[in-house]
Design a protein around this motif. Sequence first.
Motif, short mmCIF file in Angstrom:
data_model
loop_
_atom_site.label_atom_id
_atom_site.label_comp_id
_atom_site.label_asym_id
_atom_site.label_seq_id
_atom_site.Cartn_x
_atom_site.Cartn_y
_atom_site.Cartn_z
N UNK A 1 -4.59 8.50 -7.74
CA UNK A 1 -6.03 8.71 -7.59
C UNK A 1 -6.72 9.04 -8.92
N UNK A 2 -5.99 9.62 -9.87
CA UNK A 2 -6.60 9.97 -11.15
C UNK A 2 -6.52 8.85 -12.19
N UNK A 3 -6.07 7.66 -11.78
CA UNK A 3 -6.04 6.51 -12.68
C UNK A 3 -4.77 6.34 -13.49
N UNK A 4 -3.80 7.21 -13.29
CA UNK A 4 -2.51 7.05 -13.97
C UNK A 4 -1.65 6.09 -13.16
N UNK A 5 -0.64 5.54 -13.79
CA UNK A 5 0.32 4.70 -13.09
C UNK A 5 1.62 5.47 -12.95
N UNK A 6 2.18 5.44 -11.77
CA UNK A 6 3.48 6.04 -11.50
C UNK A 6 4.48 4.89 -11.44
N UNK A 7 5.58 5.04 -12.16
CA UNK A 7 6.62 4.00 -12.24
C UNK A 7 7.93 4.61 -11.76
N UNK B 1 -10.33 -3.71 -10.00
CA UNK B 1 -10.69 -4.50 -8.84
C UNK B 1 -9.50 -5.25 -8.24
N UNK B 2 -8.52 -5.56 -9.09
CA UNK B 2 -7.31 -6.25 -8.61
C UNK B 2 -6.18 -5.26 -8.33
N UNK B 3 -6.16 -4.18 -9.10
CA UNK B 3 -5.12 -3.16 -8.94
C UNK B 3 -5.80 -1.81 -9.01
N UNK C 1 0.85 -1.19 0.00
CA UNK C 1 0.00 0.00 0.00
C UNK C 1 0.89 1.24 0.00
N UNK C 2 0.39 2.30 -0.61
CA UNK C 2 1.03 3.61 -0.55
C UNK C 2 0.02 4.58 0.05
N UNK C 3 0.45 5.34 1.06
CA UNK C 3 -0.42 6.33 1.69
C UNK C 3 0.12 7.71 1.35
N UNK C 4 -0.79 8.69 1.31
CA UNK C 4 -0.39 10.04 0.90
C UNK C 4 -1.11 11.08 1.73
N UNK C 5 -0.39 12.15 2.04
CA UNK C 5 -0.97 13.29 2.75
C UNK C 5 -0.26 14.55 2.25
N UNK C 6 -1.03 15.49 1.75
CA UNK C 6 -0.49 16.78 1.32
C UNK C 6 0.67 16.64 0.34
N UNK C 7 0.55 15.73 -0.62
CA UNK C 7 1.57 15.57 -1.65
C UNK C 7 2.81 14.82 -1.21
N UNK C 8 2.80 14.25 -0.02
CA UNK C 8 3.93 13.45 0.46
C UNK C 8 3.41 12.04 0.71
N UNK D 1 -2.58 0.94 -4.30
CA UNK D 1 -1.88 -0.34 -4.34
C UNK D 1 -0.51 -0.11 -4.97
N UNK D 2 0.53 -0.70 -4.40
CA UNK D 2 1.88 -0.60 -4.96
C UNK D 2 2.45 -1.99 -5.14
N UNK D 3 3.21 -2.15 -6.20
CA UNK D 3 3.94 -3.40 -6.43
C UNK D 3 5.39 -3.07 -6.71
N UNK D 4 6.23 -3.92 -6.22
CA UNK D 4 7.67 -3.86 -6.51
C UNK D 4 7.95 -5.14 -7.27
N UNK D 5 8.23 -5.00 -8.56
CA UNK D 5 8.34 -6.17 -9.42
C UNK D 5 9.31 -5.87 -10.56
N UNK D 6 8.96 -6.36 -11.74
CA UNK D 6 9.76 -6.13 -12.93
C UNK D 6 8.92 -5.38 -13.94
N UNK D 7 9.58 -4.53 -14.69
CA UNK D 7 8.99 -3.85 -15.83
C UNK D 7 9.85 -4.29 -17.00
N UNK D 8 9.34 -5.22 -17.79
CA UNK D 8 10.15 -5.88 -18.83
C UNK D 8 11.36 -6.51 -18.15
N UNK D 9 12.56 -6.03 -18.42
CA UNK D 9 13.77 -6.65 -17.89
C UNK D 9 14.42 -5.92 -16.72
N UNK D 10 13.72 -4.95 -16.14
CA UNK D 10 14.34 -4.17 -15.06
C UNK D 10 13.46 -4.16 -13.81
N UNK D 11 14.09 -4.02 -12.64
CA UNK D 11 13.29 -3.87 -11.42
C UNK D 11 12.64 -2.49 -11.39
#
Length: 188
Positions: free
Chosen positions: A155-161, A132-134, A56-63, A138-148
């Motif tokens: 909140x606006x539906x974008x993904x931050x990487x 419903x699943x993501x 999980x990622x929590x946020x308050x006032x942009x932090x 929600x935060x995941x630490x995984x792989x993006x193609x060949x890199x960690x």
Amino acid sequence: MSNVVSALQGASFDDGIAKVEEMGLLGMITLRGDFADKKLIKAVKKIAGGMPDQRVIVEKNGQSAAWMSPDELLLIVPHAEAAGVAEGLNASLQGTHFLAVNVSDARAVFDVSGPHARSVMAKLAPVDFAEGAFEAGVIRRSRLAQIPAAFWMTQDGAFRVVCFRSVAKYAFDVLCVAAQKGSEVSAS
């Protein structure tokens, strides 16, 4: 004094099924320690409003505070404040077992947005990105193609990487390829 710049200086791709853009400079602090320690909990709550649960990622006032492992958080603050926040943590957590390091300049950050952002992410990471699943928070630490990498939905539906700065160009390129027109897939 050198001029601090982001890894790809605001690179952007908006000619496909999703927009991919480098987010520029963000302050990031790796905080390791005992999540049951009252001093650590208090320090994290002061920064991000609360302690995040697992994945999980929590946020308050942009932090933000993002769960990265059973003893590691990623704290996200404005870039200009990161050094001061890390120093403050080092002072306030004296006497406890912890590590607080400013890793801002070692990371690159991207946003993937638009109606097919889930599809773009699903092509690159072994994660269920279906609605419903993501969801936001929600935060995941995984792989993006060949890199960690670590990624979460805002909140606006974008993904931050977030990835290492040394592989920023690769991350941007694979995100752009996955976002090319005609490459829609199911996110589940």
